[in-house]
Design a protein around this motif. Structure first.
Motif, short mmCIF file in Angstrom:
data_model
loop_
_atom_site.label_atom_id
_atom_site.label_comp_id
_atom_site.label_asym_id
_atom_site.label_seq_id
_atom_site.Cartn_x
_atom_site.Cartn_y
_atom_site.Cartn_z
N LEU A 37 6.40 4.59 -4.34
CA LEU A 37 6.76 5.97 -4.05
C LEU A 37 6.86 6.25 -2.56
O LEU A 37 7.36 7.31 -2.16
N ALA A 38 6.37 5.33 -1.72
CA ALA A 38 6.30 5.53 -0.27
C ALA A 38 5.50 6.78 0.07
O ALA A 38 5.84 7.55 0.97
N LEU A 39 4.39 6.95 -0.66
CA LEU A 39 3.50 8.10 -0.45
C LEU A 39 2.07 7.61 -0.31
O LEU A 39 1.69 6.60 -0.90
N PRO A 40 1.24 8.35 0.45
CA PRO A 40 -0.20 8.02 0.48
C PRO A 40 -0.82 8.30 -0.88
O PRO A 40 -0.35 9.16 -1.62
N TRP A 41 -1.92 7.61 -1.17
CA TRP A 41 -2.65 7.85 -2.41
C TRP A 41 -3.63 8.99 -2.18
O TRP A 41 -4.83 8.87 -2.44
N SER A 89 -3.68 -0.39 3.75
CA SER A 89 -2.23 -0.21 3.89
C SER A 89 -1.63 0.10 2.53
O SER A 89 -2.30 0.05 1.50
N GLY A 90 -0.35 0.42 2.52
CA GLY A 90 0.33 0.70 1.26
C GLY A 90 1.40 1.76 1.42
O GLY A 90 2.10 1.81 2.44
N GLY A 91 1.48 2.65 0.44
CA GLY A 91 2.47 3.72 0.51
C GLY A 91 2.28 4.60 1.73
O GLY A 91 3.25 5.12 2.30
N SER A 92 1.03 4.76 2.15
CA SER A 92 0.76 5.56 3.35
C SER A 92 1.38 4.94 4.59
O SER A 92 1.83 5.65 5.50
N ARG A 113 7.95 -4.21 2.19
CA ARG A 113 8.55 -2.90 1.92
C ARG A 113 8.98 -2.20 3.21
O ARG A 113 10.05 -1.59 3.25
N THR A 114 8.17 -2.30 4.26
CA THR A 114 8.58 -1.69 5.54
C THR A 114 9.83 -2.36 6.07
O THR A 114 10.73 -1.70 6.60
N LYS A 115 9.90 -3.68 5.94
CA LYS A 115 11.09 -4.41 6.39
C LYS A 115 12.31 -4.01 5.60
O LYS A 115 13.40 -3.79 6.17
N PHE A 119 -8.60 19.30 1.08
CA PHE A 119 -7.36 19.45 0.32
C PHE A 119 -7.57 18.83 -1.05
O PHE A 119 -7.53 17.60 -1.21
N GLU A 120 -7.80 19.68 -2.04
CA GLU A 120 -8.08 19.21 -3.40
C GLU A 120 -6.92 19.57 -4.31
O GLU A 120 -6.48 20.72 -4.37
N SER A 121 -6.42 18.57 -5.03
CA SER A 121 -5.35 18.79 -5.99
C SER A 121 -5.08 17.48 -6.72
O SER A 121 -5.71 16.46 -6.45
N VAL A 122 -4.12 17.51 -7.63
CA VAL A 122 -3.63 16.27 -8.21
C VAL A 122 -2.85 15.51 -7.14
O VAL A 122 -2.60 16.03 -6.05
N GLY A 123 -2.49 14.27 -7.46
CA GLY A 123 -1.76 13.46 -6.50
C GLY A 123 -0.97 12.39 -7.20
O GLY A 123 -1.02 12.25 -8.43
N PRO A 124 -0.22 11.59 -6.45
CA PRO A 124 0.60 10.54 -7.06
C PRO A 124 -0.23 9.36 -7.55
O PRO A 124 -1.25 9.01 -6.95
N ALA A 125 0.21 8.75 -8.64
CA ALA A 125 -0.38 7.52 -9.18
C ALA A 125 -1.85 7.65 -9.50
O ALA A 125 -2.63 6.74 -9.31
#
Length: 209
Positions: free
Chosen positions: A40-44, A68-71, A98-100, A191-197
């Motif tokens: 997703l290219a998003l932070p967890w 490291s990862g989506g973040s 993925r960055t490459k 910051f509390e909420s649902v998130g990706p994955a």
């Protein structure tokens, strides 16, 4: 605090009811097209924290990540430089690939193996030493959390390395409530909420210096 499955469902339902704007992306990221944060290219992180960072990051900022990862992709697209330390060689390779593939040339993922199961000698480890190489505008305290003592130790060193006016981001902060009471920051936002994955509600804290 660990919740029962019933409590998790209740909290999830309540959070989505309070923030209906999160429903489409929560369903897309977690049910219909379940993918990892790297895909997703998003932070967890929580969506609330992701949205805040979207508004706050600037191209001249430098970022350091424990883990490291989506973040890595997320910050590399928005900031000038991203340095990450990773203890999992496979995950480090995936992040680099993925960055490459995305043409991002402003990130570096350094592998530093460490026995996080036992945690002996962590203060002298190469993993922790990576953040000490320079100061940073944003430091992400994520990565390994085998016994819930590693991230607080990373946080303590991060406070020495964050630039004035910078931020430290602590993911899964519900596990580290003691940090909200013992820190040098001028302000803390939760910051509390649902998130990706992820199935349920999480919290990501941002410390402002």
């Amino acid at each position: 605090m660990e919740l029962t499955s019933f409590q998790r469902v209740c909290k999830l339902t309540g959070d989505l009811a309070r923030r209906p704007g999160n429903v489409p992306r929560y369903l897309a990221h977690n049910l219909f097209q379940r993918r990892s944060p790297l895909d997703l290219a998003l932070p967890w992180f929580s969506y609330a924290a992701i949205d805040f960072l979207e508004r706050s990051l600037r191209p001249e900022m430098t970022v350091f990540e424990f883990g490291s990862g989506g973040s890595t992709l997320f910050f590399a697209r928005r900031c000038g430089r991203v340095e990450s330390v990773e203890d999992d060689p496979r995950w480090a390779r995936l992040a680099r690939e993925r960055t490459k593939a995305l043409g991002l040339t402003n990130s570096e993922v350094v592998e530093e193996l460490f026995d996080f199961v036992h945690g002996i000698g962590f203060e002298e480890s190469g993993y922790l030493a990576q953040v000490k190489r320079s100061r940073h505008d944003v430091i992400i305290v994520d990565g390994a959390d085998n016994d819930y003592t590693i991230r607080p130790r990373c946080f303590a060193v991060a406070e020495e390395q964050v630039e004035p006016g910078g931020m430290i981001v602590v993911d899964d902060s519900w596990r580290y409530l003691q940090l909200r009471r013992r820190h040098r920051a001028r302000q803390v936002r939760v910051f509390e909420s649902v998130g990706p994955a992820r199935f349920g509600v999480t919290s990501t804290d941002v410390y402002f210096y």
